[in-house]
Design a protein around this motif. Structure first.
Motif, PDB file in Angstrom:
ATOM      1  N   THR A  82      40.090  42.840  34.832  1.00  0.00           N
ATOM      2  CA  THR A  82      40.506  42.010  35.825  1.00  0.00           C
ATOM      3  C   THR A  82      40.100  40.438  35.508  1.00  0.00           C
ATOM      4  O   THR A  82      40.532  39.495  36.204  1.00  0.00           O
ATOM      5  N   ALA A  83      38.972  40.287  34.601  1.00  0.00           N
ATOM      6  CA  ALA A  83      38.289  39.103  34.512  1.00  0.00           C
ATOM      7  C   ALA A  83      39.379  38.340  33.545  1.00  0.00           C
ATOM      8  O   ALA A  83      39.663  37.210  33.342  1.00  0.00           O
ATOM      9  N   ILE A  84      40.483  39.091  32.899  1.00  0.00           N
ATOM     10  CA  ILE A  84      41.626  38.358  32.297  1.00  0.00           C
ATOM     11  C   ILE A  84      42.693  37.930  32.941  1.00  0.00           C
ATOM     12  O   ILE A  84      43.103  37.004  33.021  1.00  0.00           O
ATOM     13  N   PHE A  85      43.196  39.045  33.931  1.00  0.00           N
ATOM     14  CA  PHE A  85      44.357  38.795  34.787  1.00  0.00           C
ATOM     15  C   PHE A  85      44.013  37.997  36.126  1.00  0.00           C
ATOM     16  O   PHE A  85      44.882  37.335  36.708  1.00  0.00           O
ATOM     17  N   ALA A  86      42.815  38.063  36.556  1.00  0.00           N
ATOM     18  CA  ALA A  86      42.303  37.507  37.696  1.00  0.00           C
ATOM     19  C   ALA A  86      41.170  36.569  37.264  1.00  0.00           C
ATOM     20  O   ALA A  86      39.846  36.871  37.731  1.00  0.00           O
ATOM     21  N   PRO A  87      41.288  35.339  36.634  1.00  0.00           N
ATOM     22  CA  PRO A  87      40.022  34.818  36.039  1.00  0.00           C
ATOM     23  C   PRO A  87      39.688  33.691  36.629  1.00  0.00           C
ATOM     24  O   PRO A  87      38.464  33.102  36.068  1.00  0.00           O
ATOM     25  N   LEU A  88      39.718  33.304  37.759  1.00  0.00           N
ATOM     26  CA  LEU A  88      39.170  32.287  38.493  1.00  0.00           C
ATOM     27  C   LEU A  88      37.993  32.915  39.816  1.00  0.00           C
ATOM     28  O   LEU A  88      38.276  33.957  40.218  1.00  0.00           O
ATOM     29  N   VAL A  89      37.219  32.066  39.856  1.00  0.00           N
ATOM     30  CA  VAL A  89      36.385  32.299  41.137  1.00  0.00           C
ATOM     31  C   VAL A  89      36.997  32.680  42.155  1.00  0.00           C
ATOM     32  O   VAL A  89      36.875  33.546  42.878  1.00  0.00           O
ATOM     33  N   VAL A  90      38.036  31.707  42.481  1.00  0.00           N
ATOM     34  CA  VAL A  90      38.935  31.860  43.879  1.00  0.00           C
ATOM     35  C   VAL A  90      39.839  33.066  43.637  1.00  0.00           C
ATOM     36  O   VAL A  90      40.464  33.363  44.771  1.00  0.00           O
ATOM     37  N   SER A  91      39.999  33.536  42.616  1.00  0.00           N
ATOM     38  CA  SER A  91      40.989  34.765  42.251  1.00  0.00           C
ATOM     39  C   SER A  91      40.758  35.960  43.348  1.00  0.00           C
ATOM     40  O   SER A  91      41.514  36.704  43.895  1.00  0.00           O
ATOM     41  N   TYR A  92      39.284  35.917  43.684  1.00  0.00           N
ATOM     42  CA  TYR A  92      38.928  37.312  44.287  1.00  0.00           C
ATOM     43  C   TYR A  92      38.857  36.885  45.857  1.00  0.00           C
ATOM     44  O   TYR A  92      38.835  37.835  46.630  1.00  0.00           O
ATOM     45  N   GLN A  93      39.332  35.796  46.341  1.00  0.00           N
ATOM     46  CA  GLN A  93      39.670  35.682  47.769  1.00  0.00           C
ATOM     47  C   GLN A  93      41.094  36.261  47.937  1.00  0.00           C
ATOM     48  O   GLN A  93      41.545  36.385  49.260  1.00  0.00           O
TER      49      GLN A  93
END
Length: 450
Positions: free
Chosen positions: A291-302
């Motif tokens: 997940t850190a590769i495909f959703a790698p931004l702090v904001v990705s988890y919103q």
């Protein structure tokens, strides 16, 4: 500086196809995509470009974060040298960016000074995964990236999927599609999406490396056309806290080396063959660690939240747009054959993911499903909440995602230690810069970078 040409070199008018041949005085941009998914490189005059041309590059550039600074505590300092080596087969040219001169873009590999692949190059990472998949399993992949993005120049409310929203942004849509067509990216659809002032652009499938090149072209071309109209656009995963998110969805199919599908089996759940279901099982198993590769931004988890028309859990779904991996429905109108159409859609990615790493990790994870002879992935129909185990839940923050990546011995082995160490340092610096901000502040920060 470019390398000195030899008498045997061909100039640009001989090595480029006529459709992408630059004119006198034009620049050719030798492009690479960094770990923050920004396109970087150097431009040379067309007249000086030869078949032996390469340009200088620096290992520490691998550590440039989203805000444009080289991260501290990476394995590289001011020493060392690389070259950007053009892949002339990837060359494209556009004359249709408003207010801009014609430009030829040639995607380039980061190589050592002797021409051998460099272990930090994302394009080489994908190239190696493609070769591994072909040589070990006799499989080749065609893929296509779908991009969603938001027009920041319109404050009026828009109707989802409406002709009104489409017309309100013209001629940006038409010009973006025309420029991509001119570059051979084969654009298919431009559409107003569900979130306020959100749009989506899709392209046709292509061999895996070309598909990732096209992903770079889409994001940079759309941004350039918006800028040509003095209009701002953002691809950030969540432009406004609480609003709908924007993803980068990856469609891909599995074929044998003769181009015949390996996915379709009419007698199995979802019509997915055993081999394809085992490939999917590898992706489902390792996605939480990736997940850190495909959703790698702090904001990705919103964006990666349950019941958000996104995904929060790793499962293979049928007719479910909250599945991380979705079986894409086929068009059988008029008796069309579903066999060559059936494929997967990976829905977890976003604009922060380097396209070459994103597709490369999908291939790597799928190969683990085949190597380990995993049970075929279950095809989940309907509400996934009861079907997905706790192990299948995706991380809920970038910090948690990094921990999952570091703790997975199998996944760590896919990356050269210096590549992984640099990536983790970039992400930790990003967390330090943006992790403690309020959601609205995170959204505002990332709108500037993506």
């Amino acid at each position: 500086m470019s390398t000195e040409p030899t008498s045997a070199d061909l100039d640009c008018h001989e090595w480029l196809h006529e459709s992408v041949r630059p004119g006198p005085g034009e620049l050719v941009f030798l492009a690479t995509s960094d770990l923050s998914a920004h396109t970087r490189g150097r431009a040379v005059r067309a007249e000086s470009l030869k078949t032996s041309t390469s340009v200088g590059w620096v290992p520490a550039n691998l550590g440039i974060g989203p805000s444009g600074h080289i991260t501290d505590d990476i394995p590289f300092d001011s020493s060392g040298d690389l070259r950007l080596l053009p892949d002339f087969d990837s060359a494209v040219r556009t004359t249709l960016i408003p207010g801009q001169p014609p430009l030829t873009i040639v995607f380039s590999d980061q190589v050592n000074t002797d021409g051998t692949p460099w272990h930090g190059d994302a394009r080489s990472f994908l190239r190696q995964a493609i070769a591994e998949l072909s040589e070990e399993f006799g499989i080749q992949v065609n893929a296509a990236f779908e991009h969603e993005f938001t027009d920041l120049g319109n404050t009026a409310p828009t109707q989802p999927f409406s002709l009104q929203a489409h017309r309100a942004l013209e001629p940006i849509g038409s010009e973006s599609m025309a420029a991509l067509a001119e570059m051979g990216a084969q654009p298919e659809n431009w559409l107003p999406e569900y979130a306020p002032n959100q749009f989506e652009l899709t392209v046709s499938p292509a061999p895996a490396l070309t598909a990732a090149d096209r992903a770079v072209l889409v994001r940079d071309t759309v941004a350039a056309v918006f800028a040509g109209h003095d209009r701002e656009v953002t691809f950030t995963p969540v432009p406004i806290a609480g609003d709908g998110g924007s993803g980068v969805h990856v469609h891909f199919g599995l074929n044998d080396l003769d181009g015949e599908t390996l996915v379709f089996d009419a007698d199995r759940p979802g019509r997915i063959s055993v081999k394809a279901a085992k490939f999917a099982a590898g992706i489902v198993k390792y996605a939480p660690s990736l997940t850190a590769i495909f959703a790698p931004l702090v904001v990705s988890y919103q964006r990666l939240r349950p019941h958000n028309w996104s995904t929060a859990a790793s499962f293979l779904g049928l007719q479910n747009r909250e599945a991380l991996l979705r079986i894409v429905p086929t068009n059988e109108i008029g008796g069309a054959d579903p066999r060559p159409q059936l494929h997967f859609e990976f829905r977890g990615g976003d604009i922060g993911a380097n396209p070459y790493l994103l597709l490369g990790i999908l291939l790597k994870a799928g190969m683990e499903g085949l190597r380990q002879d995993l049970e075929p992935a279950e095809v989940v129909v309907g509400d996934p909440d009861a079907a997905v185990s706790a192990e299948g839940q995706l991380p809920t923050s970038l910090r948690e995602a990094i921990d999952r990546l570091e703790s997975d011995d199998v996944v760590r082995e896919w990356f050269h230690p210096e590549l992984l160490a640099t990536y983790l340092a970039v992400k930790r610096a990003e967390i330090a810069e943006f992790g403690d901000l309020e959601p609205s502040q995170q959204c505002a920060a990332y709108r500037k970078f993506y």
